[in-house]
Design an enzyme around this catalytic site. Structure first.
Site, short mmCIF file in Angstrom:
data_model
loop_
_atom_site.label_atom_id
_atom_site.label_comp_id
_atom_site.label_asym_id
_atom_site.label_seq_id
_atom_site.Cartn_x
_atom_site.Cartn_y
_atom_site.Cartn_z
CG ASP A 1 -2.19 0.89 0.92
OD1 ASP A 1 -2.09 1.78 0.05
OD2 ASP A 1 -3.22 0.71 1.57
C1 BGC Z 1 -5.02 3.27 0.11
C2 BGC Z 1 -5.20 2.24 -0.98
C3 BGC Z 1 -5.01 2.88 -2.34
C4 BGC Z 1 -3.64 3.50 -2.39
C5 BGC Z 1 -3.30 4.10 -3.74
C6 BGC Z 1 -3.77 4.10 -0.07
O1 BGC Z 1 -3.78 5.19 0.77
O2 BGC Z 1 -5.00 2.61 1.35
O3 BGC Z 1 -6.46 1.64 -0.88
O4 BGC Z 1 -5.16 1.93 -3.35
O5 BGC Z 1 -3.59 4.53 -1.41
O6 BGC Z 1 -4.06 5.18 -4.04
#
Ligand code: BGC
Length: 774
Positions: free
Chosen positions: A297
């Site tokens: 993530d």
């Molecule tokens: C979130 C994810 C997301 C990623 C990319 C993160 O802050 O937890 O769900 O896919 O950002 O945008």
């Protein structure tokens, strides 16, 4: 205690009778569609690896931020790295022209011409915004979910986004957790079914059809169990609960051929998910035979230091890499430290190659080398296809759940109404109907609830709207500062301004025949970093509703929100309540379709609806315990409130009624490993055409572990004309009857007695029983 339940209070059982042990890795991965044999794809990846320098390989293990996230990413542009080394992926570039420009740099100027994989959170649409995932799950219609995600994929791919960070498969049993809206709710069976549908929709049935995108299951795993529902807090989930509740949707997505996996942020049982070898290697690769790659993530590799898990950035890179994490999203930690780790001999060249290979294979399999660029002229046609808007409207209609309809107030008859007041801070909302990421891609026009009602009733009915007091978070969202997400609070008002807006709204309701009160949460109040400790209608919305209801005219409450809210007063005093979740760009039209009966609601709750935040976590598939709430003497766990939900999991009303009968089980006894066929009749007993969702629940009465009071194991959406009857068919085999036994530490199907119920929600009454023998 009810006699039927007493039987379940089994004394210690002998485990000798567990005769059927199952492997937890059941079906195979979905077939690859590409005509190129997998062996040739691997050979081509290996040829590339032979030509690549260590730095070029590490660049493939890196996902570069294409947008600045204040406080996290540097504002350094990715161009120089792309030209010099290439890049595995770039994320957060919603603009098609910018995608095209960066892809040209990679393909034309980097030494080995390896295309970039562009990733974005296309979660419920790119241009056409569909209902948020919890709403889509409320449709209990996997075919529709697949169709919707296939259109989302088509639109995204047409502008050069080849990878979506979806589906989000976190089981959420606690509505305080803001990210409940991004998933399919609390149930592993429904979650797995919707997961499969989403993967098939995004990828086109396999890895990865033309005009489709690579899907990415997230957040692996256990994120929804955050302590106290507080986003990012640690999760503590016993292993059997992981296998039985939290992992099934992920397993279903892997079986459906999902091409990528995103590791979660939080600590799972004290080991951060992004450095968790048990999750990323033992479960995912060894047990499930997953062959794709894992991305962290955002910034999660570097965050291993913040967790107190890694000593420094080098240690963070080492721990994430050796746990099985291929690609570092946005933190730049792999870029800086994998090289030195190889030089130190702590990571071998072979290990680097093994982590790069699945990324290259994915790009080869997807045909990116042959077709790296989008055809932007064609994309205009795709993005403006009117059929997509029709699908969004249909999806929104099916996502809505009718919670209350006293005395058949709904559907409304426009011929009997002269004036309608649309009241509340979400009645005229646009972007707030979309939910996080809906607004962050490139949304098309949004139909507000007020506009939808106007479109529906035409000029003969006067429709006026009054916003009432603005709503906002007392503690702002960090995402308000992220430019491309476009999420904003409603402006702060002085007390006087808020009072004036309140009075105007009540006055409008007084001079109208009917009030449609649209309340809930603006988009920034739900999803990431949007947990809350209370579930009330905030910022005076409850008072506004009560004041409007006190006028004595008919009131319909429409909820736009990302989670169940506390609506105890409304559930007794407001005759009609429609849960619309975040319904997407066609939301206003779809709300009007339902309110005026052009669509008969058939949505059902994918979560148990609490009476109070103090009940959280609350889920229907809990254990019986020694004193179930069905005991007349011990009917609540609390002395100040019933501990049962206000609305049960699976609940949802229709403008017609359904009867369930004629339950048949065949056979009623079979050996472990056998299958039970179940049929029941569903009849439309009302006056209108409508769709029922027939739901099958089971309960195992004794075993090597206490088993949940009920578990969903099948469902079918059946459309029926008035008076029509249909037989629904279900099968219960080892896939449905197995569970991971905490005592035996393996998957088992046990020779025991089982209850079965079929009906409209998790309180279904139509009952049967069967037994499995040794
Ligand atoms: C979130 C994810 C997301 C990623 C990319 C993160 O802050 O937890 O769900 O896919 O950002 O945008």
């Amino acid at each position: 205690m009810l006699p039927a339940l007493r039987r379940c209070f089994c004394p210690a059982v002998s485990f000798a009778f567990v005769v059927f042990i199952l492997s937890s890795s059941l079906p195979l991965q979905a077939q690859q569609p590409n005509s190129v044999p997998e062996e040739l794809i691997t050979n081509r990846a290996n040829d590339l690896l032979k030509q690549m320098t260590l730095d070029e390989k590490i660049a493939q293990l890196s996902q570069l931020p294409g947008a600045h996230v204040p406080g996290y990413s540097s504002d350094e542009k990715p161009e120089e790295t792309i030209k010099k080394l290439g890049a595995g992926s770039v994320l957060w570039v919603p603009d098609p022209k910018e995608i095209d420009r960066l892809q040209h740099l990679a393909v034309e100027q980097s030494r080995l011409h390896i295309p970039i994989l562009f990733g974005l959170d296309v979660i419920h649409g790119y241009r056409t915004t569909f209902p948020a995932p919890l709403g889509m799950a409320s449709s209990w219609n996997p075919q529709l979910v697949e169709q919707v995600q296939s259109v989302a994929a088509l639109e995204a791919r047409s502008v050069g986004i080849q990878w979506t960070f979806a589906p989000m498969l976190d089981i959420a049993r606690d509505a305080r957790w803001g990210r409940m809206i991004e998933g399919a709710g609390e149930d592993p069976y429904l979650g797995a079914t919707i997961a499969r549908a989403q993967v098939l929709g995004f990828q086109g049935g396999a890895l990865v059809a033309p005009d489709h995108v690579l899907a990415c299951l997230k957040h692996f795993a256990g994120y929804g169990a955050a302590d106290g529902g507080r986003d990012y807090d640690a999760s503590y989930v016993p292993e059997d609960l992981m296998w039985n509740v939290y992992l099934p949707p992920f397993k279903a997505a892997v079986d459906a051929g999902v091409g990528s996996v995103m590791s979660a942020y939080m600590d799972l049982n004290d080991v951060p998910a992004s450095g968790n070898r048990w999750l990323l290697t033992d479960v995912l690769r060894k047990t499930w035979k997953y062959k794709g790659f894992v991305v962290s993530d955002a910034f999660a590799v570097h965050s291993l230091i913040t967790h107190g898990f890694a000593r420094d950035a080098r240690d963070a890179a080492y721990k994430a890499f050796t746990a099985g994490l291929n690609m570092d999203m946005a933190s730049g930690t792999y870029m800086k430290y994998l090289g030195p780790l190889v030089q130190q001999g702590r990571i071998s060249q072979q290990e680097i190659d093994d982590m790069v290979r699945p990324i290259l294979e994915t790009k080869i399999r997807m045909g990116l080398f042959e077709h790296p660029y989008a055809d932007l002229a064609r994309s205009e046609q795709i993005l403006n296809d009117p059929q997509h808007l029709q699908l969004a409207r249909k999806a929104a209609q099916q996502s809505m759940v009718l919670l209350r309809n006293d005395n058949g107030l709904l559907p409304l008859d426009k011929n009997n109404i002269k004036s309608i007041a649309v009241i509340g801070p979400l009645g005229d909302a646009t972007i707030d109907l979309l939910s996080m990421w809906g607004s962050g891609t490139a949304p098309g026009p949004v139909v507000t609830v007020a506009a939808g009602i106007r479109n529906k009733v035409g000029p003969t009915v006067k429709v006026e709207s009054a916003h009432g007091p603005n709503i906002s978070r007392p503690i702002p969202s960090p995402f308000e500062n992220v430019e491309f997400l476009k999420m904003k609070e409603q402006p702060k008002q002085s007390l006087e301004e808020a009072r004036k807006a309140f009075a105007e709204a009540v006055a409008l309701a007084k001079r109208s025949d009917l009030a449609v009160v649209v309340l809930g949460e603006i988009d920034i109040m739900s999803a990431e970093s949007a947990s809350r400790s209370s579930l009330g209608l905030s910022n005076g919305q409850e008072e506004l509703l009560e004041a409007v209801a006190a006028i004595g005219k008919p009131v319909v409450l429409v909820l736009v929100n990302g989670r169940p809210l506390e609506i105890n007063w409304a559930s007794e005093h407001v005759p009609a309540i429609l849960e619309a979740w975040y319904p997407g760009g066609q939301g206003g039209n779809a709300v009007a379709d339902v309110l005026f009966g052009d669509a008969n609601p058939a949505g059902h709750l994918p979560v148990s609806w609490p009476r109070s935040a103090g009940q959280q976590p609350l889920y229907y598939n809990h254990n019986l315990t020694q004193l179930p709430e069905t005991d007349p003497e011990f009917k609540s766990r609390y002395w100040d409130l019933l501990s049962t939900p206000l609305y049960a999991f699976g609940y949802g009303l229709s403008y017609t009624t359904f009867a369930f009968d004629n339950l048949k089980l065949s056979p009623t006894s079979t050996a472990v490993g056998g299958t039970i066929d179940i049929t029941a009749d569903v009849t439309n007993t009302g006056q209108r055409e409508g769709a029922a969702v027939a739901q099958l629940y089971i309960h195992q009465r004794a075993g090597s572990a206490s088993r949940p009071v009920r578990q969903l194991k099948g469902f079918e959406r059946v459309a029926l004309a008035p008076g029509a009857k249909q037989t629904v068919h279900f099968k219960l085999g080892s896939d449905e009857l197995q569970f991971y036994s905490p005592m035996l530490k393996q998957w088992v199907v046990e020779p025991e007695q089982f209850d079965v119920w079929v009906g409209e929600d998790s309180t279904a009454k139509l009952h049967g029983e069967f037994e499995l023998t040794k």
